[in-house]
Design an enzyme around this catalytic site. Structure first.
Site, PDB file in Angstrom:
ATOM      1  N   GLY A  52       0.670  -1.441  -0.048  1.00  0.00           N
ATOM      2  CA  GLY A  52       0.063   0.258   0.107  1.00  0.00           C
ATOM      3  C   GLY A  52       1.244   1.262  -0.609  1.00  0.00           C
TER       4      GLY A  52
ATOM      5  N   GLU B 101       3.947   5.008   5.807  1.00  0.00           N
ATOM      6  CA  GLU B 101       2.306   4.647   6.176  1.00  0.00           C
ATOM      7  C   GLU B 101       1.639   4.536   5.291  1.00  0.00           C
ATOM      8  OE1 GLU B 101       1.960   1.394   6.760  1.00  0.00           O
ATOM      9  OE2 GLU B 101       2.547   1.284   9.010  1.00  0.00           O
TER      10      GLU B 101
ATOM     11  N   ASP C  67      -4.471   3.916  10.083  1.00  0.00           N
ATOM     12  CA  ASP C  67      -6.827   3.521  10.394  1.00  0.00           C
ATOM     13  C   ASP C  67      -6.340   2.565  11.930  1.00  0.00           C
ATOM     14  OD1 ASP C  67      -8.841   2.392  10.339  1.00  0.00           O
ATOM     15  OD2 ASP C  67      -8.961   1.530   7.992  1.00  0.00           O
TER      16      ASP C  67
ATOM     17  N   ARG D 290      -4.984   0.125  -7.224  1.00  0.00           N
ATOM     18  CA  ARG D 290      -3.898   0.791  -6.342  1.00  0.00           C
ATOM     19  C   ARG D 290      -2.686   1.674  -7.573  1.00  0.00           C
ATOM     20  NH1 ARG D 290      -1.474  -2.422  -1.896  1.00  0.00           N
ATOM     21  NH2 ARG D 290      -2.082  -3.933  -2.425  1.00  0.00           N
TER      22      ARG D 290
END
Length: 179
Positions: free
Chosen positions: A43, A98, A102, A164
């Site tokens: 990610g 990062e 969350d 993505r």
């Protein structure tokens, strides 16, 4: 905008400008040292590459993979480290890029991981912060954007490994991930 998205939350230009600010902040913090910049795959890869390319400070690059989602839309409990670092961080300054903070569980896991490996310091830079979903009291050292509680994709963020490659961050339509 991609047909599966409800709305663009953060445009490509906004992302680029904020990444430049994050890089300048890191340059000020690490002037005169050579930190290890770590990307939490997959990610964070878009954010990470843009961030380190914007930095003027010399950095070494490393990669790891920590997952708490799999193909789900909610975190599935305790994060799992799926790929460890290539190099040692013993006595080194570490920059962790990062994609999103969350629940905070992944960040706690990573802070413990780097502490156990003797990192001199850990500086966390996150693209997104979603404090409304926080389960543990943790935060990044630098946050590019605070976002709403929506399922976000693009610029590295995915749903079931898709989206993505979108150059922006968008809210995924609910019917896409609830079907």
């Amino acid at each position: 905008m991609h047909k599966d998205c409800e709305k663009i939350v953060i445009g490509a230009e906004e992302i680029a400008a904020r990444v430049q600010e994050a890089a300048a902040w890191l340059d000020g913090r690490f002037c005169g040292s050579v930190p290890v910049a770590v990307c939490n795959l997959k990610g964070s890869v878009m954010f990470f590459t843009d961030l380190v390319r914007a930095m003027k400070t010399d950095v070494e690059l490393d990669f790891m993979a920590v997952s708490s989602y799999g193909n789900e839309t909610v975190a599935a409990g305790r994060p799992k480290i799926k790929k460890h670092l290539f190099s040692s961080v013993q006595g080194r300054d570490v920059i962790l890029a990062e994609d999103i903070v969350d629940t905070g569980r992944t960040l706690v896991t990573l802070r413990n991981f780097f502490a156990e490996r003797g990192a001199k310091s850990l500086t966390v830079v996150t693209l997104l912060d979603k404090p409304s979903r926080r389960k543990v009291n943790v935060s990044a050292d630098f946050t590019c954007f605070v976002v709403e509680d929506a399922f976000l994709v693009g610029y590295g963020l995915d749903y079931a490994e898709r989206y993505r490659n979108l150059p922006y961050i968008a809210a995924l339509r609910r019917d896409v991930y609830e079907s």
